[in-house]
Design an enzyme around this catalytic site. Structure first.
Site, short mmCIF file in Angstrom:
data_model
loop_
_atom_site.label_atom_id
_atom_site.label_comp_id
_atom_site.label_asym_id
_atom_site.label_seq_id
_atom_site.Cartn_x
_atom_site.Cartn_y
_atom_site.Cartn_z
CE1 TYR A 166 -4.04 1.62 -0.29
CE2 TYR A 166 -3.63 2.96 1.72
CZ TYR A 166 -4.25 2.74 0.88
OH TYR A 166 -5.52 3.54 0.47
CE LYS B 132 -7.05 6.58 0.43
NZ LYS B 132 -8.29 7.27 -0.28
O1 0WE Z 1 -6.83 3.34 -1.85
C1 0WE Z 1 -6.83 1.97 -2.40
C2 0WE Z 1 -6.21 1.88 -3.81
C3 0WE Z 1 -6.06 2.98 -4.40
C4 0WE Z 1 -5.09 2.99 -6.05
C5 0WE Z 1 -5.28 2.10 -6.70
C6 0WE Z 1 -4.28 2.22 -7.77
C7 0WE Z 1 -4.26 0.98 -9.00
C8 0WE Z 1 -3.71 1.37 -10.04
C9 0WE Z 1 -4.20 4.15 -5.86
N1 0WE Z 1 -3.43 4.26 -6.86
C10 0WE Z 1 -3.29 3.32 -7.99
N2 0WE Z 1 -2.45 3.36 -8.82
C11 0WE Z 1 -2.41 2.45 -10.02
O2 0WE Z 1 -1.59 2.60 -11.08
N3 0WE Z 1 -7.33 0.97 -1.81
C12 0WE Z 1 -7.81 1.11 -0.38
C13 0WE Z 1 -7.37 -0.48 -2.23
C14 0WE Z 1 -6.05 -1.20 -2.13
O3 0WE Z 1 -4.95 -0.87 -2.91
C15 0WE Z 1 -4.09 -1.70 -2.18
C16 0WE Z 1 -4.54 -2.33 -0.97
C17 0WE Z 1 -5.80 -1.86 -0.91
C18 0WE Z 1 -6.63 -2.50 0.03
C19 0WE Z 1 -2.77 -1.66 -2.47
C20 0WE Z 1 -1.62 -2.60 -1.81
C21 0WE Z 1 -2.25 -3.35 -0.65
C22 0WE Z 1 -3.49 -3.11 -0.26
#
Ligand code: 0WE
Length: 216
Positions: free
Chosen positions: A116, A123
């Site tokens: 993450y 966040k």
């Molecule tokens: O906030 C998120 C993820 C948001 C996100 C997703 C991406 C994918 C594509 C932000 N930036 C990107 N950039 C990209 O290129 N979440 C709460 C979902 C999430 O993401 C993770 C999680 C969880 C849960 C990543 C790693 C581990 C857990």
């Protein structure tokens, strides 16, 4: 642009849909959005902020390798955008005697989730911004809160390595022994956007099947 068709499909289900573009890294586009909303509706009762992004390499490489540019982009899109958006819509809410602003976060702000990475740092900045904005705007009866959702299988999550194993941990260990659905986040959002939550501001509401309560 890639997701515009999905957004339009969803919006078509609403009574009186209005779809507008907004690049949240642009002060001009945020100002234009607020001006159009003011012209179309003459005010605003609530706003939901759901923007978050980190460059993909920052979600794959070790956090210690995060570049200055990836850090800047993640914090700009995922955290500063709430400040900019709030400043732009506050005058529209003032016209209505107050309002409710909601953003979406994840517990990776407080604790380490593998990969993450800089999103966790962003966040943390977002959640702190919720409290400072709540303090600034409370006197205008504008509330600012966040929902910290448990892991959900969404499009944004689908590209993330090891995401299914995170969902399995929720099923095995969360107090409710399951993960969370989008409709459950929506129900909590309905509460925070409505007068039912009129004394709630500066709050990070955990909608995570109780996962945050578990130590091991
Ligand atoms: O906030 C998120 C993820 C948001 C996100 C997703 C991406 C994918 C594509 C932000 N930036 C990107 N950039 C990209 O290129 N979440 C709460 C979902 C999430 O993401 C993770 C999680 C969880 C849960 C990543 C790693 C581990 C857990």
């Amino acid at each position: 642009e890639r997701l515009e068709e999905n957004v339009r499909e969803l919006a078509a289900k609403l009574e009186n849909p209005l779809v507008l573009p907004c690049d949240v890294t642009s002060d001009q586009q945020i100002a234009d959005l607020a001006a159009t909303l003011d012209r179309e509706f003459g005010g605003l009762d609530f706003a939901v902020h759901g923007a978050g992004f980190a460059p993909a390499d920052a979600l794959h490489n070790p956090f210690v390798e995060t570049s200055r540019e990836s850090f800047r982009i993640a914090l700009d899109v995922s955290a500063y955008s709430l400040v900019g958006l709030t400043r732009a819509v506050a005058p529209l809410m003032e016209k209505r005697g107050g309002g409710s602003i909601l953003t979406l976060t994840f517990i990776g702000s407080d604790r380490v989730y593998p990969n993450y990475n800089v999103m966790g740092v962003a966040k943390a900045a977002l959640e702190s911004s919720v409290r400072y904005l709540a303090s600034d705007l409370g006197p205008k009866n504008i509330r600012v809160n966040a929902i910290s959702a448990g892991a959900i299988k969404t499009l944004a999550a689908s590209g993330i390595a090891g995401f299914s194993s995170i969902l399995q941990v929720y099923r095995d260990r969360a107090p409710l022994r399951r993960s969370v659905e989008t409709s459950e986040v929506a129900d909590a959002a309905t509460f925070l956007l409505s007068p039912a939550s009129r004394a709630v501001t500066g709050e990070i509401l955990m909608v995570d099947a109780g996962m945050h309560a578990i130590g091991l």
